[in-house]
Design a protein around this motif. Structure first.
Motif, PDB file in Angstrom:
ATOM      1  N   GLY A 212       1.036  -1.137  -0.011  1.00 49.26           N
ATOM      2  CA  GLY A 212      -0.059  -0.011  -0.129  1.00 49.26           C
ATOM      3  C   GLY A 212       0.791   1.251   0.025  1.00 49.26           C
ATOM      4  O   GLY A 212       0.582   2.061  -0.733  1.00 49.26           O
ATOM      5  N   GLY A 213       2.055   1.133   0.597  1.00 47.33           N
ATOM      6  CA  GLY A 213       2.723   2.448   0.665  1.00 47.33           C
ATOM      7  C   GLY A 213       3.526   2.642  -0.457  1.00 47.33           C
ATOM      8  O   GLY A 213       3.782   3.712  -1.103  1.00 47.33           O
ATOM      9  N   TRP A 214       3.993   1.564  -1.096  1.00 46.82           N
ATOM     10  CA  TRP A 214       4.642   1.501  -2.331  1.00 46.82           C
ATOM     11  C   TRP A 214       3.899   2.019  -3.405  1.00 46.82           C
ATOM     12  O   TRP A 214       4.270   3.124  -4.204  1.00 46.82           O
ATOM     13  N   LEU A 215       2.783   1.740  -3.422  1.00 47.93           N
ATOM     14  CA  LEU A 215       1.777   2.191  -4.495  1.00 47.93           C
ATOM     15  C   LEU A 215       1.213   3.611  -4.270  1.00 47.93           C
ATOM     16  O   LEU A 215       1.454   4.349  -5.279  1.00 47.93           O
ATOM     17  N   SER A 216       1.357   4.216  -3.034  1.00 47.23           N
ATOM     18  CA  SER A 216       1.017   5.198  -2.688  1.00 47.23           C
ATOM     19  C   SER A 216       2.212   6.364  -3.155  1.00 47.23           C
ATOM     20  O   SER A 216       2.134   7.348  -3.773  1.00 47.23           O
ATOM     21  N   GLY A 217       3.370   5.888  -2.895  1.00 49.14           N
ATOM     22  CA  GLY A 217       4.593   6.424  -3.367  1.00 49.14           C
ATOM     23  C   GLY A 217       4.723   6.407  -4.895  1.00 49.14           C
ATOM     24  O   GLY A 217       5.407   7.709  -5.262  1.00 49.14           O
ATOM     25  N   GLN A 218       4.456   5.530  -5.618  1.00 44.75           N
ATOM     26  CA  GLN A 218       4.597   5.626  -7.096  1.00 44.75           C
ATOM     27  C   GLN A 218       3.650   6.515  -7.509  1.00 44.75           C
ATOM     28  O   GLN A 218       3.704   7.499  -8.504  1.00 44.75           O
TER      29      GLN A 218
END
Length: 175
Positions: free
Chosen positions: A69-75
């Motif tokens: 979830g954090g990775w997707l948000s960061g992208q």
């Protein structure tokens, strides 16, 4: 979460429970170690030309699911700024991997790579087979998917220390 591409392709991914055959404990103080390390992940995918497949498999550890979830948000945030480098994330189980590439400001190409038990049924299954499903999405759509994914993951508490080692190392820093 559901992510839809401009060309009609889409992917739905969500956790639907802990690893099959291992029920959550009634009393967390007397939990069997390792019961909540792995999440059963349900995937439903459609290609741009209308081919569909679905499956469910224990593909992500709880920590990996939360980190996704954090990775997707960061992208999604990176796509708003100046041209960031392409990024990818892989997990302990090789069933799913994701890659992003910013194609223009606020637009990304998200590739979901399926392998092993996650391959579409029409593919041959050598050990090295990978099926890439590429989705063109807006940064806003990816941010919404990240929020939706985080909401799904709230139902699964973080892993408590276990007396047993994980199947492999957790992914390094998500880039």
């Amino acid at each position: 979460m559901e992510i839809r591409s401009d060309d009609g392709a889409r992917v739905r991914i969500r956790p639907i429970g802990y690893q099959p055959g291992v029920d959550p404990p009634d009393d967390p103080d007397r939990a069997t170690p390792g019961w909540h390390d792995w999440l059963l992940i349900e995937v439903d995918a459609r290609t741009a030309d209308g081919q569909t497949w679905s499956h469910h498999y224990p593909s992500l550890m709880v920590e990996e699911a939360r980190a996704l979830g954090g990775w997707l948000s960061g992208q999604a945030k990176a796509a708003v700024g100046p041209s960031p480098a392409p990024a990818s994330v892989r997990f302990t189980e090789p069933n799913l991997a994701l890659r992003t590439r910013v194609i223009r400001r606020r637009r990304l190409e998200l590739t979901v790579e399926f392998s092993a038990e996650s391959l579409p049924p029409w593919m041959r299954r050598p050990a090295t087979a990978i099926y890439p499903l590429t989705l063109t999405v807006s940064a806003d759509a990816l941010a919404a998917a990240a929020e939706q994914w985080a909401g799904h993951c709230e139902a699964y508490p973080p892993r408590a220390p276990s007396r047993f080692p994980a199947r492999g190392p957790l992914p390094g820093p998500l880039r």
